[in-house]
Design an enzyme around this catalytic site. Structure first.
Site, PDB file in Angstrom:
ATOM      1  N   ARG A 263      79.177  34.316  42.819  1.00 41.83           N
ATOM      2  CA  ARG A 263      79.310  33.340  43.914  1.00 41.83           C
ATOM      3  C   ARG A 263      80.600  32.562  43.754  1.00 41.83           C
ATOM      4  NH1 ARG A 263      72.980  31.180  44.419  1.00 41.83           N
ATOM      5  NH2 ARG A 263      72.137  33.302  44.547  1.00 41.83           N
ATOM      6  N   ARG A 278      76.286  26.151  36.859  1.00 43.42           N
ATOM      7  CA  ARG A 278      76.913  26.679  38.086  1.00 43.42           C
ATOM      8  C   ARG A 278      78.102  27.548  37.714  1.00 43.42           C
ATOM      9  NH1 ARG A 278      75.933  24.944  43.216  1.00 43.42           N
ATOM     10  NH2 ARG A 278      74.716  23.246  42.333  1.00 43.42           N
ATOM     11  N   GLU A 350      67.181  23.199  39.705  1.00 48.17           N
ATOM     12  CA  GLU A 350      66.647  24.391  40.354  1.00 48.17           C
ATOM     13  C   GLU A 350      66.862  25.623  39.471  1.00 48.17           C
ATOM     14  OE1 GLU A 350      68.395  25.315  44.177  1.00 48.17           O
ATOM     15  OE2 GLU A 350      67.863  27.428  43.914  1.00 48.17           O
ATOM     16  N   SER A 353      64.102  30.019  43.414  1.00 49.92           N
ATOM     17  CA  SER A 353      63.931  29.693  44.822  1.00 49.92           C
ATOM     18  C   SER A 353      63.124  30.822  45.420  1.00 49.92           C
ATOM     19  CB  SER A 353      65.317  29.597  45.462  1.00 49.92           C
ATOM     20  OG  SER A 353      65.264  28.832  46.623  1.00 49.92           O
ATOM     21  N   ARG A 392      70.411  29.614  33.623  1.00 48.29           N
ATOM     22  CA  ARG A 392      69.797  28.287  33.646  1.00 48.29           C
ATOM     23  C   ARG A 392      68.609  28.229  32.688  1.00 48.29           C
ATOM     24  NH1 ARG A 392      70.503  25.857  39.827  1.00 48.29           N
ATOM     25  NH2 ARG A 392      72.781  26.104  39.813  1.00 48.29           N
TER      26      ARG A 392
END
Length: 431
Positions: A263, A278, A350, A353, A392
Site C-alpha cells: 500500500r 503502517r 486495528e 477488518s 501488527r
RNA sequence: GGAGGGAUGGCAGAGUGGACGAUUGCGGUGGUCUUGAAAACCAUUGAGCCGCAAGGCUCCGGGGGUUCGAAUCCCUCUCCCUCCGCCA
C-alpha cells in the site's frame, strides 16, 4: 456496483447513504438517472428499427429464393441500417457513461450499521481477554525490536525507502510462524481451503473488488505491464470466480490465503511513522467467502469469530467494533474491526477488518450462482476479513509479552511454530 | 524475443453469408422403472436488456469494417495454447 433498479426506484435512499458515508456529491445519482432515461428512449427507437430490418431481411431472403427482384427494399434498408448504426453507437456511449458513474457510487450500508461520520460513532460490540499488567513502563515495539535486534528500520529504509522494515532472527521467525499458525487454524479448524494467489493483479481484478477506479492513488502500479501489486489478498482471491457461475450446492466457498500486501499509504503522512504498524509492504492472512445471499450476515458473524480465535489463542486482549457509516469501506455493507491492545502505545490498534459486501463486488466482478431449483443465476454475496494482519500481531506480541529486562515471552500457542522457543532475547553476537 | 494455433452456452465441442440463439455430448432439473439408490429410458434446460403486458431487441473473446443481412468474410486489440530461444 449497485443494481441500477435500486437507483431508479429509490434514488433518495442512495443519496442519503452517500451523505451518511460523508460523501458530498449526490449529483452522480441524478446523472445516472438522466443517462438511464436517455438510454431507454434510444433503445425503444433503435429496437423498432432493428425489428423492421429483421422483417425486411426475411422478405429479401424469400424473394431471392424465388428469383425475384429485391433491389427496392434493399435500397430502403440501406438508409435504416445507417440510422441504426448511429443510434447504436450513441447507446454504447451512454452505457459507458452510466457504468463509469456507477463505479463511483459506494455500497448501501446494512440497516444495522450505526450512522455517523467518523470513528467517534463506531460502537464497541465486545471485549475479549484482559490487558496485561506491568510493574514497569512497557516499551513501544520499535524500541523493543531494535534492542532485541529483530527489527531493523534503518536497513529497511536503505534497501527500499521509509515504511519498509528488515526483520531479523527471531523477528523473521515469528513472522513466518504466525503465517503458519493462522493458516493451519483456518484450514484445519475453520473449514477454509488454502490458496496462494498471484501477488500482482490486473486492473480488471481491482475494479471487481472496488479498489479501482476510485483508489488508484493508494496502489503500487507496474505501469509497463499494466499490473498492480495487491493491497490485500481480497483482490486476487475474490477474483478467482470473476465471470463465473457457481452451483448453489457449492456455496459457501471459503478460502484463506497468505500474501504480502502493498500500500502506498498516500495521505497518511505523519500517521504511525514509527514501528511496523503502517508499512508499504506487510504480510497478511486473509479469509474470503462466497456465500448464498440469505446467509451473508450470519457468515459475517462466523468470519469475525474465526479472526477473533486467532487473537484469543495468542492470549491477546482486543475489542470488536462495529464501524459506522462514515468509517465503512467503499464496497462494504457492514464491517467489524478487531482492535488489539498495544501495551507500549497504550491504545487499541486495528488488526483485522471483517466485511460483508452483499452483492456489490459480485455485481462488479460478475460472480453468480445457479439456483438448484433451476432459476436464473443470481449474484453471490462476498465477504472477507483479515485473519489477521501479521506485522501488527508481531508488534502486539512484542509489546504485550515484554519482560522488565527487555526480553519477550513467546505465547504457548506459537511455540511449536518457533522451534519450541519460549522467550526472545538479544542474540549473543548480533550481526 | 521468434514461429504457429486458438477463443462458441454451466462444461466439452460442432458449425465458412439468409432455414442458427446455434447440432451433439456431459452436467442440471422433472419423470418412468426400483424397497431405496445406481444404471437405463423419456422430457426439459443459455444469458442480458427494453416493456405493466403482449411482445421485442441483443449476445458466438473486445472494438471497427464489408453487406439489405455476419458465429461465418476483412482489419485491429486482448487473452490462452504449442514449438524454438533465454531464464528461476
Amino acid at each position: 456496483m449497485l443494481d441500477i433498479k435500486l437507483i431508479r426506484d429509490n434514488p433518495e435512499l442512495v443519496k442519503k447513504d452517500i451523505l451518511d458515508r460523508g460523501g458530498k456529491d449526490t449529483g452522480v445519482v441524478d446523472r445516472v438517472l438522466e443517462s438511464d432515461v436517455r438510454r431507454r428512449e434510444m433503445l425503444v427507437e433503435v429496437e423498432e428499427l432493428k425489428h423492421q430490418r429483421n422483417k425486411a431481411s426475411e422478405e429479401i431472403a424469400a424473394l431471392k429464393k424465388e428469383g425475384g427482384d429485391a433491389s427496392g427494399i434493399v435500397g430502403r434498408m440501406k438508409e435504416i441500417s445507417e440510422k441504426i448504426k448511429s443510434i447504436d453507437s450513441r447507446v454504447r456511449d451512454v452505457e459507458v457513461d452510466i457504468r463509469t458513474l456507477m463505479l463511483e457510487i459506494p455500497n448501501v450500508p446494512d440497516g444495522s450499521v450505526p450512522t455517523g461520520l467518523d470513528e467517534e460513532a463506531n460502537i464497541e460490540i465486545r471485549l475479549s481477554g484482559e490487558a496485561p499488567n506491568f510493574t514497569f513502563k512497557p516499551k513501544a515495539h520499535w524500541d523493543l525490536g531494535e534492542e532485541l535486534d529483530v527489527l531493523d528500520f534503518e536497513r529497511g529504509a536503505k534497501i527500499a525507502k521509509a515504511r519498509f522494515t528488515l526483520l531479523k532472527g527471531a523477528g523473521a521467525l515469528m513472522e513466518r510462524a504466525l503465517i503458519n499458525y493462522m493458516l493451519d487454524m483456518h484450514t484445519t479448524e475453520h473449514g477454509y481451503t488454502e490458496v496462494f494467489p498471484p501477488i500482482l493483479a490486473s486492473p480488471a481484478s481491482f475494479e471487481g473488488t472496488g479498489q479501482l477506479p476510485k483508489f488508484s492513488e493508494d496502489m503500487f502500479w507496474c505501469r509497463n505491464d499494466d499490473l498492480l501489486l495487491i493491497p490485500t489478498a481480497e483482490v486476487p482471491v475474490t477474483n478467482i470466480f470473476r465471470d463465473e457461475v457457481l452451483k448453489e450446492a457449492e456455496l459457501p466457498v471459503k478460502y484463506t490465503a497468505y500474501t504480502p500486501c502493498f500500500r502506498r499509504e498516500a495521505g497518511s503522512y505523519g500517521k504511525d511513522v514509527r514501528g511496523i504498524i503502517r508499512q508499504h509492504q506487510f504480510n497478511k492472512v486473509e479469509m474470503v467467502k462466497f456465500v448464498h445471499p440469505d446467509t451473508s450476515f450470519d457468515e459475517l458473524e462466523s468470519l469475525t469469530a474465526d479472526a477473533e480465535e486467532v487473537l484469543s489463542r495468542l492470549g491477546l486482549h482486543f475489542r470488536v467494533v462495529a464501524l459506522c457509516t462514515g468509517d465503512l469501506g467503499f464496497s462494504a455493507a457492514k464491517c467489524y474491526d478487531l482492535e488489539v491492545w498495544m501495551a507500549g502505545a497504550g491504545e487499541y490498534k486495528e488488526i483485522s477488518s471483517c466485511s460483508c459486501f452483499t452483492d456489490f463486488q459480485a455485481r462488479r466482478a460478475n460472480i453468480r450462482f445457479k439456483p438448484s431449483d433451476g432459476g436464473k443465476p443470481r449474484f453471490v454475496h462476498t465477504l472477507n476479513g483479515s485473519g489477521v494482519a501479521i506485522g501488527r500481531t508481531v508488534a502486539a506480541l512484542l509489546e504485550n509479552y515484554q519482560l522488565d529486562d527487555g526480553r519477550v515471552v513467546v505465547p504457548p500457542a506459537l511455540q511449536p511454530y518457533m522451534h519450541g522457543m519460549t522467550v526472545i532475547e538479544k542474540p549473543a553476537n548480533p550481526i
